[in-house]
Design a protein around this motif. Structure first.
Motif, PDB file in Angstrom:
ATOM      1  N   GLY A   1     -10.033 -39.214 -41.847  1.00 50.36           N
ATOM      2  CA  GLY A   1      -9.771 -39.354 -40.610  1.00 50.36           C
ATOM      3  C   GLY A   1     -10.923 -39.205 -39.805  1.00 50.36           C
ATOM      4  N   ARG A   2     -10.367 -38.471 -38.703  1.00 51.26           N
ATOM      5  CA  ARG A   2     -11.396 -38.183 -37.425  1.00 51.26           C
ATOM      6  C   ARG A   2     -11.608 -36.569 -37.120  1.00 51.26           C
ATOM      7  N   ILE A   3     -12.482 -36.465 -35.849  1.00 50.93           N
ATOM      8  CA  ILE A   3     -13.100 -34.914 -35.752  1.00 50.93           C
ATOM      9  C   ILE A   3     -13.916 -35.135 -34.595  1.00 50.93           C
ATOM     10  N   GLY A   4     -13.271 -33.949 -33.670  1.00 53.74           N
ATOM     11  CA  GLY A   4     -14.623 -35.148 -31.991  1.00 53.74           C
ATOM     12  C   GLY A   4     -13.626 -33.439 -31.157  1.00 53.74           C
ATOM     13  N   LEU A   5     -15.063 -33.445 -30.008  1.00 48.34           N
ATOM     14  CA  LEU A   5     -15.058 -32.389 -29.040  1.00 48.34           C
ATOM     15  C   LEU A   5     -14.530 -33.448 -27.598  1.00 48.34           C
ATOM     16  N   ASP A   6     -13.909 -32.684 -27.099  1.00 45.50           N
ATOM     17  CA  ASP A   6     -13.825 -33.556 -25.577  1.00 45.50           C
ATOM     18  C   ASP A   6     -13.785 -31.805 -24.969  1.00 45.50           C
ATOM     19  N   GLU A   7     -13.924 -32.697 -23.428  1.00 45.63           N
ATOM     20  CA  GLU A   7     -14.163 -31.117 -22.343  1.00 45.63           C
ATOM     21  C   GLU A   7     -12.070 -30.957 -22.171  1.00 45.63           C
ATOM     22  N   THR A   8     -12.020 -29.626 -22.342  1.00 43.87           N
ATOM     23  CA  THR A   8     -10.541 -29.043 -21.060  1.00 43.87           C
ATOM     24  C   THR A   8     -10.307 -29.343 -20.241  1.00 43.87           C
ATOM     25  N   PRO A   9     -10.222 -30.085 -19.352  1.00 42.82           N
ATOM     26  CA  PRO A   9      -9.674 -29.698 -18.268  1.00 42.82           C
ATOM     27  C   PRO A   9      -9.495 -28.964 -17.503  1.00 42.82           C
ATOM     28  N   GLY A  10     -10.083 -27.976 -16.969  1.00 39.94           N
ATOM     29  CA  GLY A  10     -10.915 -26.818 -16.125  1.00 39.94           C
ATOM     30  C   GLY A  10     -11.944 -26.478 -16.916  1.00 39.94           C
ATOM     31  N   GLY A  11     -12.807 -26.619 -17.610  1.00 35.56           N
ATOM     32  CA  GLY A  11     -13.576 -26.081 -18.714  1.00 35.56           C
ATOM     33  C   GLY A  11     -13.251 -25.592 -19.813  1.00 35.56           C
ATOM     34  N   GLY A  12     -14.085 -25.953 -20.965  1.00 36.39           N
ATOM     35  CA  GLY A  12     -13.949 -25.226 -21.948  1.00 36.39           C
ATOM     36  C   GLY A  12     -13.760 -26.689 -22.901  1.00 36.39           C
ATOM     37  N   ALA A  13     -13.250 -26.364 -24.254  1.00 39.65           N
ATOM     38  CA  ALA A  13     -14.065 -27.104 -25.670  1.00 39.65           C
ATOM     39  C   ALA A  13     -12.291 -27.430 -25.946  1.00 39.65           C
ATOM     40  N   THR A  14     -12.263 -28.810 -26.470  1.00 42.45           N
ATOM     41  CA  THR A  14     -11.031 -29.680 -26.918  1.00 42.45           C
ATOM     42  C   THR A  14     -11.206 -30.121 -28.363  1.00 42.45           C
ATOM     43  N   ALA A  15     -11.312 -28.896 -29.418  1.00 43.98           N
ATOM     44  CA  ALA A  15     -11.421 -29.635 -30.799  1.00 43.98           C
ATOM     45  C   ALA A  15     -10.425 -30.728 -31.356  1.00 43.98           C
ATOM     46  N   TRP A  16     -10.511 -31.764 -31.577  1.00 39.97           N
ATOM     47  CA  TRP A  16      -9.532 -32.934 -31.879  1.00 39.97           C
ATOM     48  C   TRP A  16      -9.627 -32.702 -33.770  1.00 39.97           C
TER      49      TRP A  16
END
Length: 388
Positions: A364-379
């Motif tokens: 699989g894959r794993i990564g980090l994006d920015e949460t809209p409005g600030g913060g982190a989204t780990a997927w």
């Protein structure tokens, strides 16, 4: 086309080994012209040619294409009387009369091209010449396979060298990170020794030194445990269908003290093909990070949701905390990297690298994006369970 891409022949320079085989084929049959070709969706590309300058032929005009998937090679002493080819412009122009074409077939059984000899006059070839052409067509495939294996070996050597460099850097970082708490232990023990030999030792100070030494050894123990976890996990997987919803309930229970006061929302989570023990470590790390890296003066706000698209399962752990700068979103998956050094947050920088190791072992894959409005989204993306 997949075989041609594996062999990397569509944009490669002419190979002298293939030219030599084409020359030998022409000599065996007593003709002046021969070529080695591959067939794409719409063209016949000549990889090597003898007796003429190679060129690209539209697939519709290629005589080799007509027998690419036949069981027997094409051998015609006079194409002018062959109803399949007598209207071909190369035959009508008198450029090609005698023609012999042997398939090039990969070890997987996929025909992808041909070894051809031709002449502008009628002629016959005997059984020995036919066997020689078949052997030479096999040698063409051998050349391409050998080059493929050499490329794979070179890539493996490069990966091994890169892995060794990473291992050396990893060992150096472990040594560096262990040295700090070890120095603290040593320093506190030396001060404690001085107090013990003093005429009137200060008991309160001694207790403080012992307590600090104890905390330092705990930090070393945690670091060693996480390094060992990183090294072991992802190696052997015990895969089966995992109820991620139930797994998430266990994670929340384990992190109950850390999640106290946090607002956490968990959507419906599907099933996935995974090692449940290792997947739980991934979930626990991601939720723990979301709870830890909050903005000063705020409580954690976390949402966990997932969806299945085709055969892929995607989980997202969304927080509204400090976030991770774009330049650091790949770097945080390296061992010991921490991008929030100013925060007083427990950790060794091994959590996300361990998660990545586990996820990649699952394919699989794993990564980090920015949460809209600030913060982190780990997927995380993993193969879904067959009946998910």
């Amino acid at each position: 086309m997949a075989e041609l891409e594996r062999y990397q022949v569509l944009s490669a320079e002419p190979r002298p080994e293939l030219t030599a085989l084409a020359e030998l084929a022409a000599r065996v049959c007593g003709v002046s012209s021969a070529f080695i070709s591959v067939i794409t969706d719409d063209e016949l590309l000549q990889l090597a040619s003898v007796g003429f300058e190679g060129f690209t032929v539209p697939r519709a005009l290629s005589m080799c294409d007509a027998v690419l998937h036949e069981d027997e090679p094409l051998i015609s002493s006079d194409l002018r009387v062959d109803p399949r080819f007598r209207d071909n412009p190369y035959v009508q122009q008198g450029r090609t009369v005698f023609y012999a074409s042997y398939q090039l077939t990969s070890p997987a059984g996929v025909p992808f091209g041909s070894l051809c000899v031709f002449d502008d006059t009628e002629r016959e070839i005997d059984a020995a010449q036919r066997r020689a052409l078949r052997d030479l067509s096999d040698r063409v495939v051998d050349v391409l396979e050998l080059e493929l294996r050499n490329r794979q070996l070179a890539k493996a050597i490069h990966e091994l060298e890169r892995s060794n460099q990473q291992l050396a850097a990893f060992a150096g970082q472990v040594s560096h990170d262990l040295r700090n708490p070890l120095a603290a232990v040593t320093g506190n023990l030396e001060l404690l020794e001085d107090l013990v030999v003093a005429a009137e030792p200060d008991v309160a100070t001694m207790r403080g030194l012992i307590s600090r030494a104890h905390r330092s050894t705990e930090r070393m123990g945690r670091l060693v445990d996480e390094v060992l976890t990183f090294a072991v996990l992802g190696g052997r997987l015990d895969r089966h269908r995992v109820d991620v919803d139930a797994l998430m309930r266990e994670v929340r229970e384990d992190l109950s003290s850390q999640l106290a006061g946090a607002a956490i929302e968990v959507g419906e989570l599907p099933a996935v093909q995974a090692d449940p023990v290792q997947l739980r470590i991934v979930l626990q790390n991601l939720v723990s990070n979301a709870a830890k890296y909050t903005r000063p003066g705020t409580t954690a706000s976390i949402s966990v949701h997932a969806e299945v698209s085709g055969t892929t399962w995607r989980l997202e752990v969304v927080d509204h905390g400090l976030g991770v700068p774009p330049a650091d979103r790949d770097r945080v998956f390296e061992p010991f990297v921490r991008v929030a050094e100013g925060l007083r947050v427990d950790g060794t920088g091994m959590g996300l690298p361990t998660c990545q190791r586990i996820v990649q072992a699952h394919g699989g894959r794993i990564g980090l994006d920015e949460t809209p409005g600030g913060g982190a989204t780990a997927w995380v993306e993993l193969p879904a369970a067959p009946d998910a």
